[in-house]
Design a protein around this motif. Structure first.
Motif, PDB file in Angstrom:
ATOM      1  N   SER A   1       0.827  -1.211   0.000  1.00  0.00           N
ATOM      2  CA  SER A   1       0.000   0.000   0.000  1.00  0.00           C
ATOM      3  C   SER A   1       0.859   1.258   0.000  1.00  0.00           C
ATOM      4  O   SER A   1       0.441   2.296  -0.524  1.00  0.00           O
ATOM      5  N   HIS A   2       2.065   1.175   0.557  1.00  0.00           N
ATOM      6  CA  HIS A   2       2.955   2.330   0.546  1.00  0.00           C
ATOM      7  C   HIS A   2       3.281   2.747  -0.890  1.00  0.00           C
ATOM      8  O   HIS A   2       3.302   3.946  -1.209  1.00  0.00           O
ATOM      9  N   LEU A   3       3.505   1.767  -1.755  1.00  0.00           N
ATOM     10  CA  LEU A   3       3.822   2.076  -3.144  1.00  0.00           C
ATOM     11  C   LEU A   3       2.628   2.677  -3.862  1.00  0.00           C
ATOM     12  O   LEU A   3       2.787   3.526  -4.742  1.00  0.00           O
ATOM     13  N   PHE A   4       1.424   2.248  -3.518  1.00  0.00           N
ATOM     14  CA  PHE A   4       0.230   2.846  -4.117  1.00  0.00           C
ATOM     15  C   PHE A   4       0.154   4.332  -3.787  1.00  0.00           C
ATOM     16  O   PHE A   4      -0.180   5.160  -4.639  1.00  0.00           O
ATOM     17  N   VAL A   5       0.432   4.665  -2.534  1.00  0.00           N
ATOM     18  CA  VAL A   5       0.403   6.067  -2.108  1.00  0.00           C
ATOM     19  C   VAL A   5       1.451   6.871  -2.871  1.00  0.00           C
ATOM     20  O   VAL A   5       1.173   7.973  -3.374  1.00  0.00           O
ATOM     21  N   ILE A   6       2.664   6.345  -2.971  1.00  0.00           N
ATOM     22  CA  ILE A   6       3.747   7.067  -3.641  1.00  0.00           C
ATOM     23  C   ILE A   6       3.468   7.227  -5.129  1.00  0.00           C
ATOM     24  O   ILE A   6       3.671   8.305  -5.710  1.00  0.00           O
ATOM     25  N   VAL A   7       2.985   6.158  -5.789  1.00  0.00           N
ATOM     26  CA  VAL A   7       2.652   6.263  -7.214  1.00  0.00           C
ATOM     27  C   VAL A   7       1.552   7.299  -7.429  1.00  0.00           C
ATOM     28  O   VAL A   7       1.619   8.112  -8.360  1.00  0.00           O
ATOM     29  N   GLY A   8       0.532   7.291  -6.576  1.00  0.00           N
ATOM     30  CA  GLY A   8      -0.540   8.267  -6.709  1.00  0.00           C
ATOM     31  C   GLY A   8      -0.047   9.692  -6.591  1.00  0.00           C
ATOM     32  O   GLY A   8      -0.421  10.570  -7.389  1.00  0.00           O
ATOM     33  N   LEU A   9       0.809   9.955  -5.613  1.00  0.00           N
ATOM     34  CA  LEU A   9       1.340  11.308  -5.448  1.00  0.00           C
ATOM     35  C   LEU A   9       2.247  11.697  -6.610  1.00  0.00           C
ATOM     36  O   LEU A   9       2.234  12.855  -7.060  1.00  0.00           O
ATOM     37  N   LEU A  10       3.043  10.756  -7.108  1.00  0.00           N
ATOM     38  CA  LEU A  10       3.889  11.054  -8.262  1.00  0.00           C
ATOM     39  C   LEU A  10       3.052  11.434  -9.482  1.00  0.00           C
ATOM     40  O   LEU A  10       3.394  12.366 -10.224  1.00  0.00           O
ATOM     41  N   LEU A  11       1.964  10.731  -9.701  1.00  0.00           N
ATOM     42  CA  LEU A  11       1.089  11.063 -10.827  1.00  0.00           C
ATOM     43  C   LEU A  11       0.411  12.403 -10.619  1.00  0.00           C
ATOM     44  O   LEU A  11       0.183  13.158 -11.574  1.00  0.00           O
ATOM     45  N   LEU A  12       0.095  12.737  -9.375  1.00  0.00           N
ATOM     46  CA  LEU A  12      -0.530  14.024  -9.088  1.00  0.00           C
ATOM     47  C   LEU A  12       0.461  15.159  -9.289  1.00  0.00           C
ATOM     48  O   LEU A  12       0.112  16.210  -9.838  1.00  0.00           O
ATOM     49  N   VAL A  13       1.697  14.960  -8.831  1.00  0.00           N
ATOM     50  CA  VAL A  13       2.723  15.988  -9.003  1.00  0.00           C
ATOM     51  C   VAL A  13       3.054  16.184 -10.477  1.00  0.00           C
ATOM     52  O   VAL A  13       3.245  17.320 -10.938  1.00  0.00           O
ATOM     53  N   ASN A  14       3.123  15.087 -11.229  1.00  0.00           N
ATOM     54  CA  ASN A  14       3.465  15.135 -12.652  1.00  0.00           C
ATOM     55  C   ASN A  14       2.214  15.011 -13.503  1.00  0.00           C
ATOM     56  O   ASN A  14       2.141  14.192 -14.424  1.00  0.00           O
ATOM     57  N   ASP A  15       1.223  15.825 -13.199  1.00  0.00           N
ATOM     58  CA  ASP A  15      -0.057  15.764 -13.902  1.00  0.00           C
ATOM     59  C   ASP A  15       0.124  16.183 -15.363  1.00  0.00           C
ATOM     60  O   ASP A  15       1.015  16.950 -15.710  1.00  0.00           O
ATOM     61  N   GLY A  16      -0.763  15.706 -16.187  1.00  0.00           N
ATOM     62  CA  GLY A  16      -0.753  15.999 -17.612  1.00  0.00           C
ATOM     63  C   GLY A  16      -1.538  14.927 -18.334  1.00  0.00           C
ATOM     64  O   GLY A  16      -1.992  13.952 -17.742  1.00  0.00           O
ATOM     65  N   ARG A  17      -1.710  15.113 -19.613  1.00  0.00           N
ATOM     66  CA  ARG A  17      -2.444  14.112 -20.390  1.00  0.00           C
ATOM     67  C   ARG A  17      -1.543  12.915 -20.678  1.00  0.00           C
ATOM     68  O   ARG A  17      -0.366  13.072 -20.974  1.00  0.00           O
ATOM     69  N   ILE A  18      -2.124  11.729 -20.563  1.00  0.00           N
ATOM     70  CA  ILE A  18      -1.393  10.509 -20.916  1.00  0.00           C
ATOM     71  C   ILE A  18      -1.409  10.394 -22.433  1.00  0.00           C
ATOM     72  O   ILE A  18      -2.372   9.937 -23.034  1.00  0.00           O
ATOM     73  N   ASP A  19      -0.340  10.849 -23.056  1.00  0.00           N
ATOM     74  CA  ASP A  19      -0.293  10.929 -24.514  1.00  0.00           C
ATOM     75  C   ASP A  19       1.140  10.681 -24.955  1.00  0.00           C
ATOM     76  O   ASP A  19       2.068  11.321 -24.474  1.00  0.00           O
ATOM     77  N   ALA A  20       1.325   9.760 -25.872  1.00  0.00           N
ATOM     78  CA  ALA A  20       2.675   9.471 -26.348  1.00  0.00           C
ATOM     79  C   ALA A  20       3.282  10.665 -27.060  1.00  0.00           C
ATOM     80  O   ALA A  20       4.483  10.904 -27.003  1.00  0.00           O
ATOM     81  N   ARG A  21       2.478  11.480 -27.738  1.00  0.00           N
ATOM     82  CA  ARG A  21       3.005  12.619 -28.458  1.00  0.00           C
ATOM     83  C   ARG A  21       3.572  13.665 -27.511  1.00  0.00           C
ATOM     84  O   ARG A  21       4.450  14.437 -27.861  1.00  0.00           O
ATOM     85  N   GLU A  22       3.049  13.699 -26.263  1.00  0.00           N
ATOM     86  CA  GLU A  22       3.592  14.636 -25.280  1.00  0.00           C
ATOM     87  C   GLU A  22       5.052  14.310 -24.991  1.00  0.00           C
ATOM     88  O   GLU A  22       5.898  15.192 -24.885  1.00  0.00           O
ATOM     89  N   THR A  23       5.363  13.023 -24.870  1.00  0.00           N
ATOM     90  CA  THR A  23       6.738  12.611 -24.623  1.00  0.00           C
ATOM     91  C   THR A  23       7.629  12.962 -25.810  1.00  0.00           C
ATOM     92  O   THR A  23       8.747  13.441 -25.645  1.00  0.00           O
ATOM     93  N   VAL A  24       7.137  12.739 -27.022  1.00  0.00           N
ATOM     94  CA  VAL A  24       7.924  13.055 -28.212  1.00  0.00           C
ATOM     95  C   VAL A  24       8.165  14.551 -28.297  1.00  0.00           C
ATOM     96  O   VAL A  24       9.262  15.010 -28.631  1.00  0.00           O
TER      97      VAL A  24
END
Length: 369
Positions: A326-349
């Protein structure tokens, strides 16, 4: 010529990374929610239906099958959490999701992953559990500070602080009780139950702040259909909240026996959720239902928009005591919140090759400014 040969390969790799993150998050979302329902809740419900299961074989087979599927999904979720963290670390180490304080976050997340893998092979003793929970606590507040620096809005910062303090209340309970057990101290740690309950209350407040920050829900619109839907949602939520809040008192006036049965049923439901999610349900049940409604509306809207914050909010709040890793779930959730944005491959490119991509404004989270 060498550049023309290498560039397409890197582009394909970037696109593949974006697609992998999207698929991993969707699979983790489905597996985590199904595990929550089939294993943590249904299996606990089976303890209350033991008499019924003995009389009806179908009920017994259903409970056993649901528990077995849920347990398999729990292990599958653990694998997916590792994969999502590895992809996020890969992005950060390559500068694709660079944020302030990443020099602290990346090594700590890597150390947490290493400790988790080690403890899966060699179960930790009390001292190892204290170190693991302490590292999680420090990483939790580092991510909270990172989020507050990126989102100056008062409601967004209040959300991060309430959530961080809420999870810290549960971590304090685990750290203090484990430390006392390791030292052989029989007495109860100071304020351990009070801090844990305060953390639970702050988690409920955080579910409401999630709605205020990310839902984009407003009555200030000229669209009559949208305004009518907003009024319908608000009316339905208010009616449900008030009905749950006064139900016990009204039943006590008209039928005391029925009121006692309802209380016993609510205590059983509370016990199931306590074992499955870590909540003790000492607050009025209506508050938890209101928080669930606010949270679910926001999550559905964010995920339908394809934003990382929606997936992060799911993982942040479904992590409970009974869930492994459960600790990893919390950390992954916060990381996604901090690094918010659209999940889009073109964004990475676009981040890797800014000169070759047309400029487009970065999408900001609704309600965060």
């Amino acid at each position: 010529m060498a550049e023309s040969v290498m560039t397409p390969k890197v582009r394909v790799g970037a696109e593949s990374g974006g697609v992998l993150l999207e698929y991993f998050l969707k699979a983790l979302l489905v597996a985590g929610l199904c595990e929550l329902i089939l294993y943590r809740l249904v299996s606990r419900l089976g303890m209350h239906l033991s008499k019924v299961a003995k009389e009806y074989v179908v009920v017994e087979y259903f409970l056993r099958g649901a528990s077995a599927i849920g347990f398999a999904l729990m292990n599958f979720s653990a694998i997916l959490v590792f994969l999502v963290l590895l992809v996020l670390l890969f992005y950060k180490m390559n500068g694709l999701l660079a944020r302030p304080l990443d020099r602290i976050v990346v090594p700590m997340v890597s150390l947490l992953l290493a400790l988790t893998a080690t403890f899966l092979l060699f179960p930790p003793r009390m001292l190892g559990a204290v170190v693991y929970n302490g590292l999680t606590l420090v990483l939790l507040w580092t991510l909270v500070i990172q989020y507050c620096r990126a989102n100056p809005a008062p409601t967004a910062r209040a959300l991060a602080l309430c959530y961080g303090a809420g999870v810290s209340g549960w971590l304090y309970y685990q750290i203090s009780t484990t430390t006392y057990g390791w030292l052989g101290i029989v007495s109860t740690p100071p304020l351990v139950h009070e801090i844990s309950r305060l953390g639970e209350a702050l988690m409920v407040v955080a579910t409401v702040l999630v709605f205020a920050v990310y839902s984009g829900f407003t009555f200030r619109t000229k669209n009559r259909q949208q305004r009518r839907r907003s009024l319908q949602f608000a009316g339905a939520w208010a009616a449900l909240f008030l009905a749950l809040l006064v139900m016990d008192g009204v039943l006590e006036l008209f039928d005391p026996a029925l009121a006692r049965d309802v209380r016993q049923a609510s205590q059983g439901i509370g016990w199931i959720f306590q074992m499955g999610m870590g909540y003790t349900f000492y607050l009025p049940f209506a508050l938890y239902v209101a928080g669930l409604l606010f949270w679910s509306y926001t999550v559905i809207k964010q995920i339908s928009m394809g934003r990382r914050a929606g997936y992060g909010l799911v993982l942040m709040f479904i992590a409970g005591y009974a869930l492994q890793l459960s600790h990893l779930f919390v950390i992954v959730g916060l990381l996604l919140l901090v690094n918010d944005g659209r999940i889009d491959a073109r964004e990475t490119v676009g981040q890797m090759f800014p000169a070759g991509m047309p400029d487009r404004p970065a999408a900001a989270a609704p309600g965060v400014s």
